[in-house]
Design an enzyme around this catalytic site. Structure first.
Site, PDB file in Angstrom:
ATOM      1  N   MET A 140      27.092  39.691   3.605  1.00 50.44           N
ATOM      2  CA  MET A 140      28.205  39.534   4.524  1.00 50.44           C
ATOM      3  C   MET A 140      28.306  38.075   4.958  1.00 50.44           C
ATOM      4  O   MET A 140      27.342  37.504   5.434  1.00 50.44           O
ATOM      5  CB  MET A 140      28.015  40.432   5.742  1.00 50.44           C
ATOM      6  CG  MET A 140      29.200  40.506   6.670  1.00 50.44           C
ATOM      7  SD  MET A 140      28.887  41.646   8.045  1.00 50.44           S
ATOM      8  CE  MET A 140      30.566  41.948   8.581  1.00 50.44           C
ATOM      9  N   CYS A 141      29.479  37.474   4.789  1.00 52.76           N
ATOM     10  CA  CYS A 141      29.685  36.103   5.234  1.00 52.76           C
ATOM     11  C   CYS A 141      29.535  36.022   6.742  1.00 52.76           C
ATOM     12  O   CYS A 141      29.536  37.025   7.448  1.00 52.76           O
ATOM     13  CB  CYS A 141      31.073  35.621   4.826  1.00 52.76           C
ATOM     14  SG  CYS A 141      31.365  35.595   3.045  1.00 52.76           S
ATOM     15  N   GLN A 142      29.390  34.821   7.247  1.00 53.62           N
ATOM     16  CA  GLN A 142      29.225  34.584   8.677  1.00 53.62           C
ATOM     17  C   GLN A 142      30.377  33.719   9.189  1.00 53.62           C
ATOM     18  O   GLN A 142      30.741  32.717   8.574  1.00 53.62           O
ATOM     19  CB  GLN A 142      27.898  33.882   8.946  1.00 53.62           C
ATOM     20  CG  GLN A 142      26.674  34.699   8.564  1.00 53.62           C
ATOM     21  CD  GLN A 142      26.284  35.699   9.639  1.00 53.62           C
ATOM     22  OE1 GLN A 142      26.377  35.419  10.832  1.00 53.62           O
ATOM     23  NE2 GLN A 142      25.848  36.863   9.210  1.00 53.62           N
TER      24      GLN A 142
ATOM     25  N   ASN B 260      35.763  36.956   6.493  1.00 52.26           N
ATOM     26  CA  ASN B 260      34.527  37.657   6.167  1.00 52.26           C
ATOM     27  C   ASN B 260      34.902  39.063   5.740  1.00 52.26           C
ATOM     28  O   ASN B 260      35.528  39.802   6.499  1.00 52.26           O
ATOM     29  CB  ASN B 260      33.610  37.682   7.400  1.00 52.26           C
ATOM     30  CG  ASN B 260      32.464  38.662   7.257  1.00 52.26           C
ATOM     31  OD1 ASN B 260      32.175  39.146   6.182  1.00 52.26           O
ATOM     32  ND2 ASN B 260      31.817  38.973   8.368  1.00 52.26           N
TER      33      ASN B 260
END
Length: 274
Positions: A1-3, A108
């Site tokens: 998961m991107c931040q 995200n």
């Protein structure tokens, strides 16, 4: 998961403390190594730093961490690639012009079976679903409001509609700003804290670093920090309910159709810094 990381303030403020903890998630305390970027609004301009490598070891990230750039609105992103190669053109945040303003966007999530109609004006450079969504958003706004920016409530309504439409294809957590306001849409996970007087000491969760904001702020300062997961372990972070689009202005959520009153604390009962 991107931040995701965003900052909205009532006075120009640097993001060095929050960025120090955020940067560590790009390859040190988390496994996101596919690039990072940050954008600072400065008047009518936008200063953007992008690097398609892990932020924890990036010399450019070290420059940003130690360089106190002051801004009213900041958007940062750490990437875990799902669509598009690990390349500079696929690194968030993305930047475009609309109505004579720069717009900055970071996403995200992962959108599937998402193929918006091509735009005559806003074309993606890279191969990400995120940039396609950004172009789709701006193209829709440009067509719906051809004479210039609409009132804030109308803009919020249009963005809320688009977030719901695009979010039907998958997770669509995003931060978007034109330098006036910062919009935060939660599809699955996003939280925020408002820092204002009285300012206690805050401690990073990803680094053993603390700061006493009362020593570096004035009593009238107000700063909203929006992030995927809490950056500090001694502040009350409020979870944004999924499906909610919040607008931040002057360092706090603004009532433009959805307010922060429905947001519950993200932690049981840590020290509050708001």
């Amino acid at each position: 998961m991107c931040q995701l990381l965003g900052m909205n303030c009532n006075v120009p403020t640097d993001i060095c403390f929050s960025f120090a903890g955020f940067r560590a998630r790009g390859g040190l305390t988390d496994h996101h190594r596919d690039g990072w970027g940050i954008a600072f609004f400065e008047g009518a301009g936008a200063r953007v730093f992008l690097d398609p490598c892990a932020s924890a070891s990036s010399p450019v990230a070290e420059l940003v961490r130690s360089y106190p750039i002051r801004s009213l609105n900041v958007i940062a992103h750490i990437r875990k690639a799902t669509q598009g190669e690990v390349r500079l053109e696929n690194t968030h945040p993305f930047q475009r012009e609309l109505w004579g303003r720069y717009w900055i966007f970071a996403h995200n999530g992962n959108l599937t079976d998402y193929h918006p109609a091509p735009s005559d004006r806003f074309l993606p450079v890279g191969g990400t679903d995120s940039e396609r969504a950004f172009c789709h958003i701006l193209d829709t706004l440009a067509r719906r409001f051809p004479d210039g920016p609409p009132p804030p409530a109308a803009l919020h309504g249009a963005l809320r509609e688009l977030a719901t439409l695009i979010g039907g294809h998958g997770e669509f957590n995003f931060l978007l700003s034109d330098g006036e306001r910062l919009f935060a849409h939660c599809s699955s996970r996003l939280c925020y804290v408002v820092r204002k007087a009285p300012f206690p000491v805050a401690h990073l969760a990803d680094e053993d670093v603390s700061v006493d904001f009362s020593e570096v702020t004035s009593p009238t300062d107000r700063v909203a920090i929006i992030v995927t997961t809490p950056l500090t372990d001694n502040e009350t972070w409020r979870q944004i309910p999924p499906g909610t689009l919040l607008a931040f202005h002057d360092g706090e959520p603004e009532a433009l159709g959805e307010t922060a009153t429905i947001a519950a604390p993200a932690a049981a009962d840590p020290q509050r810094c708001a």
